[in-house]
Write a protein that holds these residues in place. Structure first.
Motif, PDB file in Angstrom:
ATOM      1  N   THR A  93       0.811  -1.231   0.000  1.00 39.36           N
ATOM      2  CA  THR A  93       0.000   0.000   0.000  1.00 39.36           C
ATOM      3  C   THR A  93       0.840   1.274   0.000  1.00 39.36           C
ATOM      4  N   SER A 119      -6.707   3.531  -6.952  1.00 44.35           N
ATOM      5  CA  SER A 119      -7.912   3.222  -6.174  1.00 44.35           C
ATOM      6  C   SER A 119      -9.028   4.125  -6.694  1.00 44.35           C
ATOM      7  N   ASN A 120     -10.152   4.071  -6.058  1.00 43.51           N
ATOM      8  CA  ASN A 120     -11.256   4.939  -6.489  1.00 43.51           C
ATOM      9  C   ASN A 120     -10.927   6.424  -6.306  1.00 43.51           C
ATOM     10  N   LYS A 146     -12.350  -3.456 -12.475  1.00 39.89           N
ATOM     11  CA  LYS A 146     -12.947  -3.345 -11.138  1.00 39.89           C
ATOM     12  C   LYS A 146     -14.135  -4.288 -10.934  1.00 39.89           C
ATOM     13  N   ASN A 150     -10.988 -11.530  -8.122  1.00 36.92           N
ATOM     14  CA  ASN A 150      -9.614 -11.252  -7.688  1.00 36.92           C
ATOM     15  C   ASN A 150      -8.550 -11.883  -8.588  1.00 36.92           C
ATOM     16  N   TYR A 175      -8.408  -6.758  -4.021  1.00 36.37           N
ATOM     17  CA  TYR A 175      -9.431  -6.897  -2.981  1.00 36.37           C
ATOM     18  C   TYR A 175      -8.752  -6.942  -1.612  1.00 36.37           C
ATOM     19  N   THR A 176      -9.284  -6.153  -0.684  1.00 34.98           N
ATOM     20  CA  THR A 176      -8.803  -6.151   0.700  1.00 34.98           C
ATOM     21  C   THR A 176      -9.964  -6.544   1.604  1.00 34.98           C
ATOM     22  N   GLN A 179     -13.149  -6.909  -0.103  1.00 32.01           N
ATOM     23  CA  GLN A 179     -13.749  -5.685  -0.617  1.00 32.01           C
ATOM     24  C   GLN A 179     -12.842  -5.077  -1.691  1.00 32.01           C
ATOM     25  N   SER A 181     -10.642  -2.673  -3.612  1.00 26.25           N
ATOM     26  CA  SER A 181      -9.877  -1.520  -3.130  1.00 26.25           C
ATOM     27  C   SER A 181      -9.058  -0.833  -4.217  1.00 26.25           C
ATOM     28  N   GLY A 182      -9.013  -1.400  -5.413  1.00 27.52           N
ATOM     29  CA  GLY A 182      -8.262  -0.739  -6.474  1.00 27.52           C
ATOM     30  C   GLY A 182      -7.945  -1.666  -7.639  1.00 27.52           C
TER      31      GLY A 182
END
Length: 340
Positions: A93, A119-120, A146, A150, A175-176, A179, A181-182
């Motif tokens: 990250t 990311s978003n 998106k 995964n 996915y984190t 969810q 995430s980017g």
């Protein structure tokens, strides 16, 4: 004396006539044999050409399969070499660390021209060998990826950057805790891929054509087709697309289409029919030449035999002349005594 000389001369003459008749028979046999061999040669040439034609087809099929299979395996290796750094960077990250990782991956792999992650909220980190246009998360590389799972990847159509080099973007979602995430992406150096494809030969004059999922020509021996963004239907031997399959004119080429599963690209392994026909004719001609050569050698051997027989006739005639001119009574008495 004259009677004896005539008798000796007659014996020699009769022998000469017998040998002459044998020589004539041999000559006629040679001519008949030669004609039969000519007919056999012509017949065999036709049969050989027909049979070899089938063999040539199998040979061309084997070549197209092997070269096409090699290209598919090469594509597998290239895609895997890009997927690995993408997956290895997903858990990082820190933008500074990501940029260092990207730099290492890009400089190590000649097929990767750039890497970036977003990311978003926007772009987090990028690294590129060449001038890279600013990436936007509104673009397909982000929006298409998106919605994937995964372990899935999105592969774009071939594009051209500011540097003039072509590239193909490969993206995968991050996915984190289950969810989204980017998205992390890499640009495949399509120019290098096109050059690699252009250098592949199938047989003597055959080649590989790499066709994208959008039917654009990614690779071909004529790189102008790639630079001009031509489609598969621009190929001179293109026939049609039926049920999603690319069909070529089999009167012009022998080919094998192989679809690369992960990218959806089609590998067309192609050999012109001229080469296949040439191979058939070459084998048929070589065999015909060998038969003709054997025929010539046989004729030569039989001709030598006739020549020897003629020489024997001449010797017999010469001997008879010598005998008739020198002491024929003594020679005649010895001949009679020998016979009795």
């Amino acid at each position: 004396m004259k009677l004896k000389a005539k008798l000796i001369t007659g014996v020699a003459g009769l022998s000469s006539i017998i040998i002459l008749i044998c020589s004539l028979f041999t000559y006629i046999s040679i001519k008949n044999f030669s004609n039969n061999v000519d007919n056999l040669t012509n017949g065999l040439s036709e049969v050989v050409e027909r049979d070899v034609s089938g063999f040539s087809g199998h040979y061309a099929g084997t070549l197209t399969y092997l070269e096409g299979k090699n290209v598919v395996e090469k594509l597998d290796n290239i895609i895997q070499s890009i997927e690995y750094p993408l997956n290895a960077s997903k858990s990082i990250t820190n933008p500074a660390i990501l940029k260092q990782l990207f730099q290492g991956f890009v400089n190590k792999n000649e097929y990767i021209s750039s890497m970036y992650i977003a990311s978003n909220n926007g772009i987090l980190a990028t690294y590129s060998k060449d001038k890279m246009e600013p990436k936007q998360i509104s673009e397909e590389w982000y929006q298409k990826a998106k919605v994937l799972k995964n372990d899935q990847i999105y592969i774009s159509n071939m594009q051209k950057g500011k540097s003039g080099k072509s590239f193909i973007t490969i993206s995968t979602p991050i996915y984190t805790n289950n969810q989204f995430s980017g998205v992390i992406s890499a640009d495949l150096n399509a120019t290098l891929l096109s050059e690699y494809i252009s250098q592949i030969k199938v047989g003597e004059t055959g080649f590989i054509a790499l066709i994208g999922a959008d039917r654009s020509i990614i690779g071909h021996k004529n790189l102008d087709l790639v630079k001009e963004s031509k489609k598969v239907n621009d190929l001179p031997f293109f026939k049609e697309i039926s049920d999603g399959r690319i069909l070529l004119d089999i009167n012009q080429v022998t080919y094998l289409p192989l679809v690369h599963e992960k990218t959806g690209w089609t590998v067309l392994s192609v050999i012109p029919q001229e080469e296949v026909s040439s191979f058939t004719k070459t084998i048929g001609t070589n065999m015909s030449n060998k038969i003709t050569e054997a025929n010539t050698m046989t004729e030569s051997s039989l001709s030598k035999l006739v020549s020897i027989q003629v020489i024997v006739i001449i010797l017999l005639i010469a001997i008879s002349i010598v005998i008739s001119c020198s002491s024929p009574d003594i020679l005649f008495n010895r001949l009679i005594a020998y016979l009795l």
